[in-house]
Motif scaffolding. Structure first.
Motif, PDB file in Angstrom:
ATOM      1  N   GLY A   1      -3.713   2.132  13.676  1.00  0.00           N
ATOM      2  CA  GLY A   1      -2.964   1.320  14.719  1.00  0.00           C
ATOM      3  C   GLY A   1      -2.232   0.532  14.518  1.00  0.00           C
ATOM      4  O   GLY A   1      -1.072   0.067  14.974  1.00  0.00           O
ATOM      5  N   SER A   2      -2.642  -0.521  13.422  1.00  0.00           N
ATOM      6  CA  SER A   2      -2.140  -1.793  13.052  1.00  0.00           C
ATOM      7  C   SER A   2      -0.777  -1.373  12.259  1.00  0.00           C
ATOM      8  O   SER A   2       0.287  -1.873  12.536  1.00  0.00           O
ATOM      9  N   LEU A   3      -0.854  -0.298  11.391  1.00  0.00           N
ATOM     10  CA  LEU A   3       0.264   0.256  10.822  1.00  0.00           C
ATOM     11  C   LEU A   3       1.427   0.704  11.868  1.00  0.00           C
ATOM     12  O   LEU A   3       2.567   0.248  11.792  1.00  0.00           O
ATOM     13  N   TYR A   4       1.209   1.297  12.969  1.00  0.00           N
ATOM     14  CA  TYR A   4       2.099   1.860  13.963  1.00  0.00           C
ATOM     15  C   TYR A   4       2.498   0.739  14.793  1.00  0.00           C
ATOM     16  O   TYR A   4       3.702   0.977  15.337  1.00  0.00           O
ATOM     17  N   GLN A   5       1.809  -0.459  14.703  1.00  0.00           N
ATOM     18  CA  GLN A   5       2.416  -1.608  15.569  1.00  0.00           C
ATOM     19  C   GLN A   5       3.564  -2.109  15.093  1.00  0.00           C
ATOM     20  O   GLN A   5       4.531  -2.398  15.609  1.00  0.00           O
ATOM     21  N   PHE A   6       3.945  -1.782  13.569  1.00  0.00           N
ATOM     22  CA  PHE A   6       5.038  -2.116  12.946  1.00  0.00           C
ATOM     23  C   PHE A   6       5.869  -1.151  12.590  1.00  0.00           C
ATOM     24  O   PHE A   6       7.138  -1.220  12.424  1.00  0.00           O
ATOM     25  N   PHE A   7       5.347  -0.152  12.066  1.00  0.00           N
ATOM     26  CA  PHE A   7       6.137   1.189  11.565  1.00  0.00           C
ATOM     27  C   PHE A   7       6.043   2.269  12.340  1.00  0.00           C
ATOM     28  O   PHE A   7       4.886   2.806  12.522  1.00  0.00           O
ATOM     29  N   PRO A   8       7.054   2.874  12.965  1.00  0.00           N
ATOM     30  CA  PRO A   8       6.974   3.860  13.782  1.00  0.00           C
ATOM     31  C   PRO A   8       6.555   5.146  13.124  1.00  0.00           C
ATOM     32  O   PRO A   8       5.857   6.136  13.791  1.00  0.00           O
ATOM     33  N   HIS A   9       6.663   5.224  11.837  1.00  0.00           N
ATOM     34  CA  HIS A   9       6.354   6.535  11.107  1.00  0.00           C
ATOM     35  C   HIS A   9       6.443   6.427   9.546  1.00  0.00           C
ATOM     36  O   HIS A   9       6.891   5.169   9.289  1.00  0.00           O
TER      37      HIS A   9
ATOM     38  N   GLY B   1      -4.267   7.243   4.834  1.00  0.00           N
ATOM     39  CA  GLY B   1      -4.393   6.469   3.441  1.00  0.00           C
ATOM     40  C   GLY B   1      -3.800   5.193   3.178  1.00  0.00           C
ATOM     41  O   GLY B   1      -4.501   4.294   2.586  1.00  0.00           O
ATOM     42  N   ILE B   2      -2.441   5.197   3.413  1.00  0.00           N
ATOM     43  CA  ILE B   2      -1.764   3.887   3.459  1.00  0.00           C
ATOM     44  C   ILE B   2      -2.398   2.585   4.309  1.00  0.00           C
ATOM     45  O   ILE B   2      -2.695   1.712   3.446  1.00  0.00           O
ATOM     46  N   ALA B   3      -2.789   2.902   5.262  1.00  0.00           N
ATOM     47  CA  ALA B   3      -3.328   1.923   6.128  1.00  0.00           C
ATOM     48  C   ALA B   3      -4.953   1.580   5.537  1.00  0.00           C
ATOM     49  O   ALA B   3      -5.184   0.374   5.325  1.00  0.00           O
ATOM     50  N   ALA B   4      -5.667   2.505   5.184  1.00  0.00           N
ATOM     51  CA  ALA B   4      -6.984   2.179   4.416  1.00  0.00           C
ATOM     52  C   ALA B   4      -6.718   1.273   3.112  1.00  0.00           C
ATOM     53  O   ALA B   4      -7.394   0.330   3.033  1.00  0.00           O
ATOM     54  N   ARG B   5      -5.744   1.650   2.373  1.00  0.00           N
ATOM     55  CA  ARG B   5      -5.341   0.911   1.153  1.00  0.00           C
ATOM     56  C   ARG B   5      -4.891  -0.515   1.550  1.00  0.00           C
ATOM     57  O   ARG B   5      -5.368  -1.284   0.918  1.00  0.00           O
ATOM     58  N   ALA B   6      -4.288  -0.560   2.555  1.00  0.00           N
ATOM     59  CA  ALA B   6      -3.980  -1.775   2.826  1.00  0.00           C
ATOM     60  C   ALA B   6      -5.059  -2.872   3.970  1.00  0.00           C
ATOM     61  O   ALA B   6      -4.942  -3.925   3.810  1.00  0.00           O
TER      62      ALA B   6
ATOM     63  N   ALA C   1       0.813  -1.164   0.157  1.00  0.00           N
ATOM     64  CA  ALA C   1      -0.166  -0.036  -0.118  1.00  0.00           C
ATOM     65  C   ALA C   1       0.792   1.050  -0.133  1.00  0.00           C
ATOM     66  O   ALA C   1       0.554   2.219  -0.556  1.00  0.00           O
ATOM     67  N   ALA C   2       1.965   1.230   0.861  1.00  0.00           N
ATOM     68  CA  ALA C   2       2.784   2.410   0.822  1.00  0.00           C
ATOM     69  C   ALA C   2       3.576   2.566  -0.503  1.00  0.00           C
ATOM     70  O   ALA C   2       3.463   3.702  -0.855  1.00  0.00           O
ATOM     71  N   GLU C   3       3.898   1.577  -1.209  1.00  0.00           N
ATOM     72  CA  GLU C   3       4.436   1.515  -2.503  1.00  0.00           C
ATOM     73  C   GLU C   3       3.358   2.384  -3.442  1.00  0.00           C
ATOM     74  O   GLU C   3       4.027   3.195  -4.302  1.00  0.00           O
ATOM     75  N   GLY C   4       2.305   1.792  -3.597  1.00  0.00           N
ATOM     76  CA  GLY C   4       1.216   2.341  -4.251  1.00  0.00           C
ATOM     77  C   GLY C   4       0.923   3.941  -3.970  1.00  0.00           C
ATOM     78  O   GLY C   4       0.855   4.691  -5.057  1.00  0.00           O
ATOM     79  N   GLU C   5       0.876   4.324  -2.758  1.00  0.00           N
ATOM     80  CA  GLU C   5       0.820   5.727  -2.268  1.00  0.00           C
ATOM     81  C   GLU C   5       1.777   6.365  -2.988  1.00  0.00           C
ATOM     82  O   GLU C   5       1.577   7.738  -3.072  1.00  0.00           O
TER      83      GLU C   5
END
Length: 202
Positions: free
Chosen positions: A54-62, A44-49, A27-31
């Motif tokens: 919150g799930s995004l921040y579990q794995f990526f701090p920013h 937007g990245i989380a929604a696309r994924a 999703a990040a690549e696409g955005e």
């Protein structure tokens, strides 16, 4: 996941977690390809994924960690592609050119988001720095290959940088956002860079 793991807040262990990280990176690549690093947002990245912020921040701090993970992955793959192509190249700069350009075009067809990583359409300092790093790594390999192909040693580094920057700039024309290769622009890319390789031989 390999090289991308260095950018993670925590390493996913369960299959579901690994799949979520893969979805977030895709999703990040696409955005990043669609609106650039500055225009992309974690929401937007989380929604696309298909997951929560919150799930995004579990794995990526920013957001920067996401870009770093994507660049690490494609950087490692591009390095392998370049090494394999250049090792198999025949003698002379023209053969080096054909091997590298075809290798990169094939890879971009399989992973079309790499187009925006190598030459971002929506440039920002962070995204541009990432692209420059990918280009420089490829250029270092190419400079060594040019040297082995008989190019004037005083020209190898600069010629490799010019070649890679040109290839990166033309890539978005030769490969579309879905990975389809355009035969017309592919032919013209080959003609432009092939002429440059021929000039280096002289």
């Amino acid at each position: 996941m390999g090289d991308a793991e260095a950018s993670l807040r925590r390493t996913p262990v369960q299959r579901r977690s690994r799949q979520r990280v893969e979805a977030l990176m895709a999703a990040a690549e696409g955005e990043f390809a669609r609106v650039g690093f500055d225009g992309a947002g974690t929401t937007g990245i989380a929604a696309r994924a298909g997951c929560s912020v919150g799930s995004l921040y579990q794995f990526f701090p920013h957001k920067g960690a996401l870009l770093e993970a994507v660049v690490r992955r494609h950087g490692a793959e591009l390095d392998r592609v370049a090494a394999s192509a250049l090792d198999a190249a025949g003698p002379g700069p023209a053969a080096v050119h054909r091997a590298l350009s075809e290798g990169v075009l094939d890879y971009a067809s399989r992973a079309p988001a790499v187009r925006a990583l190598l030459c971002p359409t929506f440039a920002s300092p962070v995204h541009a720095e990432a692209a420059a790093g990918l280009q420089q790594a490829m250029a270092r390999r190419l400079a060594a290959a040019f040297g082995g192909a008989g190019v004037d040693p005083d020209r190898c580094a600069a010629a490799a940088a010019v070649y890679v920057e040109s290839l990166a700039g033309l890539l978005a024309r030769a490969v579309d956002a879905e990975g389809g290769r355009d035969p017309v622009y592919g032919r013209e890319l080959a003609a432009v860079l092939g002429a440059y390789a021929d000039a280096l031989a002289r």
